[in-house]
Enzyme design. Structure first.
Site, short mmCIF file in Angstrom:
data_model
loop_
_atom_site.label_atom_id
_atom_site.label_comp_id
_atom_site.label_asym_id
_atom_site.label_seq_id
_atom_site.Cartn_x
_atom_site.Cartn_y
_atom_site.Cartn_z
N ASN A 114 -3.14 -0.14 -0.17
CA ASN A 114 -3.52 -0.47 -1.64
C ASN A 114 -3.12 0.01 -2.69
O ASN A 114 -3.06 0.76 -3.35
CB ASN A 114 -4.99 0.00 -1.72
N GLY A 115 -1.79 0.21 -2.42
CA GLY A 115 -0.73 0.56 -2.97
C GLY A 115 -0.35 -0.46 -4.39
O GLY A 115 0.54 0.07 -4.90
N GLY A 116 -1.01 -1.63 -3.86
CA GLY A 116 0.06 -2.78 -5.49
C GLY A 116 -0.30 -3.10 -6.43
O GLY A 116 -1.66 -2.84 -6.63
N LYS A 127 -3.96 -4.71 -7.25
CA LYS A 127 -3.94 -5.59 -7.31
C LYS A 127 -5.43 -5.68 -6.10
O LYS A 127 -5.66 -7.27 -6.12
CB LYS A 127 -2.75 -6.16 -6.04
N GLN A 190 -0.43 7.69 -1.24
CA GLN A 190 0.95 7.50 -0.97
C GLN A 190 1.78 8.28 -1.40
O GLN A 190 1.45 9.42 -2.60
CB GLN A 190 1.35 6.18 -1.09
N HIS A 223 5.46 0.54 2.59
CA HIS A 223 4.09 1.92 3.34
C HIS A 223 4.26 2.12 3.92
O HIS A 223 3.51 2.60 5.10
CB HIS A 223 3.41 0.30 3.64
N LYS A 396 -0.34 -13.57 -2.86
CA LYS A 396 1.16 -13.51 -3.01
C LYS A 396 0.98 -14.15 -4.89
O LYS A 396 1.85 -13.74 -5.58
CB LYS A 396 2.02 -13.65 -2.41
#
Length: 508
Positions: A114-116, A127, A190, A223, A396
């Site tokens: 869930n880093g984006g 996102k 992260q 990731h 995407k």
């Protein structure tokens, strides 16, 4: 005479070019070490330990980056994987389910990457908070899926979100809305690494802050960082202590990545008695997937090869659908005990991805990243499972969003499944032009999502809007030239049609 020049002259007199390069490398490492130490002194006391771990991790990655040159795979050593190392999903499914499904589910932890941010779709913030179906976000659907499992089987499968410094704050604010759901939700972050100047290879950041002039100086390092940051967060030990055995890792924007009980059963009850430490779900390539990473046999082990690692002369061969038929979905099942062992032995080996970027001010930088699937070669008894395409449904772009919002799919307990009314199992090819790139613009251009049950191919370019209850069938191409506008009228049925020119529908 400076120490650098002395070293240099000594190097030149010894072993020529290679010695010279080694001296340059050592000097660079020393310079970077000093810069990182300076940055660390600016960390507030409550962030000091965390920042130190991040910067130590970056130093190790940077050291490896300086050692590696050129493509990281020898093309001559790449072989197709042996038959038994990639199992068809049907074979896994044929083994059935255990009598007590809850006993295997209670050994599982679900981890979503869930880093984006939603920037590529014109959205601010994570996102995972973009609405994808009936006002439900990616995160809503994920929580619904796991809650459904926990209620159906009376289990306690937790959800873990790997956030980045870009998404952590906004994600945590939203989590309270799930307080009454039957899902325990955990988060960890992260690492945060400094971007480096492409020319000097020194960090761009001058202090630990990531606001103001430092906004673009930091990045989440891909990731592949999950192994170290999950371990460092303490969650790995917590879950092992609770008797959990496997994590199921996937991208939060892959709506096909649901918990599969057959794969989980295969892991918990291996047919040959040998525990499998790493499963990668792969699926058959189509022409749209030619750049996806593929599983190969390399020096006796399964290895993920990405397009960036392939020598230029072999790129076309790598893209060949006939030679390399499968690609990585990034749905991974990994043994917690194995992650702990390898992390403590410093034995997780992942190729470095060098990602060049240009900052807003025009400065060229690089960021060093790793990919979670690349670690497959470090684990014992790894396996690929060739799964149906339905387990790979990434969103995407708004073209993907149109598909998942349409009547091609039905939604049940957070899971999307292809409608039984569609006669063929393939997904239509949809290409929406630049007028649709941002979610806001895309939603404005559709009064309602068209009926797409019989659609094969849709291309839309230019200033185009769709009225209510439009039906699209076969191949439909709609092109509004520059300065023109096309309004598809309400109730229109377009079957194998090309629409171009100018078509305005005005309110009377």
């Amino acid at each position: 005479m400076s120490r650098f020049v002395q070293d240099l002259s000594k190097a030149m007199s010894q072993d020529g070019a290679s010695q010279f390069q080694e001296v340059i490398r050592q000097e660079l490492e020393l310079s970077v070490k000093k810069e990182l130490e300076k940055i660390l002194t600016t960390a507030p006391s409550h962030e000091f330990e965390h920042t130190k771990k991040d910067l130590d991790g970056f130093r190790k990655l940077f050291h490896r980056f300086l050692q590696e040159k050129g493509p990281s795979v020898d093309w001559g050593k790449i072989q197709r994987p042996p038959e038994d190392s990639i199992q068809p999903y049907e074979k896994i499914k044929a083994r059935g389910l255990p009598d007590n499904v809850s006993s295997v589910l209670n050994k599982l932890v679900v981890v979503k990457l869930n880093g984006g941010l939603g920037t590529s779709m014109g959205c601010k913030g994570p996102k995972s908070l973009i609405g994808v179906r009936n006002e439900n976000t990616f995160l809503d659907l994920t929580v619904q899926q796991i809650e459904h499992l926990n209620k159906t089987y009376d289990t306690d499968v937790p959800l873990v979100l790997m956030n980045s410094f870009n998404t952590d704050e906004d994600t945590k604010k939203i989590l309270q809305k799930y307080n009454h759901c039957r899902v325990k939700i955990y988060t960890f972050n992260q690492s945060r690494y400094p971007r480096i100047n492409k020319e000097s290879l020194l960090p761009v950041a001058k202090n630990v802050s990531y606001s103001g002039e430092n906004t673009e100086a930091w990045y989440p390092p891909g990731h592949g960082d999950i192994y170290a940051s999950f371990y460092n967060s303490g969650l790995l030990d917590t879950f092992i202590g609770e008797g959990k055995e496997y994590i199921f890792v996937s991208n939060i924007d892959n709506l096909g990545a649901t918990v599969d009980l057959y794969i989980l059963n295969h892991l918990m009850n291996p047919p040959n008695g040998k525990p499998c430490e790493f499963v990668m779900e792969v699926t058959n390539k189509t022409r749209a997937d030619v750049k996806g990473g593929t599983l190969t046999q390399y020096e006796g082990k399964l290895r993920l090869v990405e397009i960036a690692q392939v020598p230029k002369a072999h790129v076309d061969e790598f893209k060949s659908v006939s030679k390399f038929k499968i690609f990585n979905t990034n749905n991974l099942w990994i043994s917690l005990a194995a992650v702990k062992r390898l992390q403590e032995q410093n034995a997780i080996d992942m190729e470095i991805i060098v990602n060049p970027k240009t900052l807003d001010g025009g400065l060229n930088v690089i960021q060093l990243e790793t990919a979670v699937g690349a670690a497959i070669k470090s684990f014992e008894n790894s396996l690929g499972i060739n799964v149906p395409r339905s387990r790979f449904l990434p969103v995407k772009t708004t073209s993907d969003l149109l598909l998942v919002m349409s009547n091609l799919y039905s939604l049940n307990a957070g899971s999307l499944t292809m409608s039984e009314k569609r006669e063929f199992p393939t997904v239509p090819l949809v290409k929406l032009g630049s007028s649709f790139t941002k979610v806001q613009d895309y939603l404005r251009r559709f009064e309602s999502i068209p009926d797409m049950l019989e659609l094969d191919h849709l291309t839309v370019s230019g200033d185009v809007t769709f009225g209510k209850n439009v039906s699209l069938k076969g191949t439909v191409i709609i092109i509004a030239n520059h300065g023109d506008r096309i309004d598809i009228p309400p109730g229109a049925v377009l079957e194998n049609k090309i629409v171009s020119g100018n078509l305005r529908i005005l309110d009377h």
